[in-house]
Design a protein around this motif. Structure first.
Motif, PDB file in Angstrom:
ATOM      1  N   UNK A 149     -12.088  33.493  44.196  1.00 32.47           N
ATOM      2  CA  UNK A 149     -11.285  34.400  43.383  1.00 32.47           C
ATOM      3  C   UNK A 149     -10.651  35.469  44.269  1.00 32.47           C
ATOM      4  N   UNK A 150      -9.420  35.857  43.905  1.00 28.89           N
ATOM      5  CA  UNK A 150      -8.688  36.857  44.683  1.00 28.89           C
ATOM      6  C   UNK A 150      -7.747  37.606  43.763  1.00 28.89           C
ATOM      7  N   UNK A 151      -7.442  38.836  44.085  1.00 30.25           N
ATOM      8  CA  UNK A 151      -6.444  39.587  43.328  1.00 30.25           C
ATOM      9  C   UNK A 151      -5.671  40.491  44.281  1.00 30.25           C
ATOM     10  N   UNK A 152      -4.428  40.801  43.870  1.00 32.93           N
ATOM     11  CA  UNK A 152      -3.604  41.718  44.663  1.00 32.93           C
ATOM     12  C   UNK A 152      -2.578  42.364  43.738  1.00 32.93           C
ATOM     13  N   UNK A 153      -1.876  43.362  44.259  1.00 36.45           N
ATOM     14  CA  UNK A 153      -0.863  44.071  43.484  1.00 36.45           C
ATOM     15  C   UNK A 153       0.526  43.796  44.037  1.00 36.45           C
TER      16      UNK A 153
END
Length: 329
Positions: free
Chosen positions: A104-108
């Motif tokens: 899982x990964x997240x960014x803006x």
């Protein structure tokens, strides 16, 4: 009196702030039933048993058994539902839990625009299956877009707008799931497709598209599901049909609610299920549900009731009424 759900949950940090765990046990009949040779004749107590490792910046690796990143409604905890139970779409198409690993990964993209990505590799046969892998493996990819920023208290995965979002919040998600050489008639769910050689295997693909919107007590969730298979007709080694078929088709679910200042909520849901009749022999289903909930201590203590009307093509229509008290801590 019927106890529909009885769960024990444990979660927290293990040794380090970068290492978390979650353990959830199911204690009701519907949770522990269906012991079989595939579960080593053991009851299916374990729902979640997963380690979550934040190994680098916004990257997190999960190991163990937990929910796959499928349709939004299924990932919402049973303790946080807007109505008494999930929709027919979830019943017919969800990919539920399995054993494997998830990245899982997240960014803006900007100050507010959040993007989340998930990739999963799983056993492909559902939870608590311990006696070998009968088919191939299951590969799931999901991306989520939150153009207005994160929801308060992870509200994009909770029914109702109990946080009463001060600004509009929207989450859009799409999932594609490929179960290679699946042996069950609903991907990793449903019944085994047996034949004269043991089990019939075919590739099964499931697509989910969903959205969640919340603003000042108003909530709207919509989901679309579509399942197909390389060859949906289960066959023996001589190509004769066994009678089992993959439950291919599509579904639509739209659910909305308005939460008043006194913590009473009115909600409504429309679900349409269209399995491929030429393959499954099943008629179209439409269900209309109207719900009323009183949140006493948020989702932790609530009373919910709903009335559903099922319109089943080619059969008698019926009503269903439900009432429940939901307590968790």
């Amino acid at each position: 009196m019927l106890i529909r759900r009885a769960r024990l949950k444990f979660d927290g940090y293990a040794f380090s702030p970068k290492l978390k765990y979650k353990l959830e046990l199911g204690l009701s009949n519907r949770d522990i039933g269906k012991a079989s040779s595939f579960t080593n004749e053991a009851p299916k107590y374990i729902l979640d048993a997963v380690i979550k490792w934040n190994f680098y910046e916004n990257f997190e690796l999960w190991f163990g058994q937990t929910k796959l990143p499928g349709n939004r409604e299924r990932v919402v905890s049973s303790a946080n539902l807007q109505q008494v139970d999930r929709s027919l779409l979830n019943s017919r198409f969800n990919i539920d839990r399995d054993m494997g690993m998830q990245l899982r990964h997240h960014f803006k993209l900007s100050d507010n625009f959040v993007v989340k990505e998930i990739f999963s590799i799983a056993q492909g046969e559902g939870r608590n299956i311990t006696t070998g892998n009968l088919g191939g493996h299951q590969y799931t990819g999901r991306i989520e877009l939150l153009p207005m920023g994160n929801f308060t208290s992870k509200g994009d995965y909770k029914g109702s707008d109990l946080s009463r979002e001060e600004t509009p919040k929207l989450a859009l998600g799409i999932t594609y799931d490929h179960n290679k050489n699946a042996v069950k008639n609903r991907s990793n769910q449903g019944s085994y497709m047996e034949n004269d050689e043991g089990f019939y295997q075919t590739n099964i693909n499931t697509l989910f598209i969903d959205a969640m919107f919340k603003y000042k007590g108003f909530s709207l969730m919509a989901e679309y599901a579509d399942r197909d298979a390389k060859d949906p007709f289960a066959k023996n080694s001589d190509n004769t049909l066994t009678g089992d078929v993959v439950q291919v088709g599509k579904g639509l679910n739209i659910q909305s609610g308005i939460l008043f200042k006194n913590d009473w909520e009115l909600s409504g849901r429309y679900t349409n299920i269209e399995l491929d009749k030429a393959i499954t022999g099943k008629d179209q289903e439409q269900q209309f549900t109207f719900g009323l909930s009183k949140y006493i201590v948020g989702h932790a203590l609530k009373v919910q009731t709903d009335l559903s009307y099922l319109d089943l093509e080619g059969s008698n229509n019926n009503f269903m009424y439900r009432l429940q008290v939901d307590l968790h801590f």
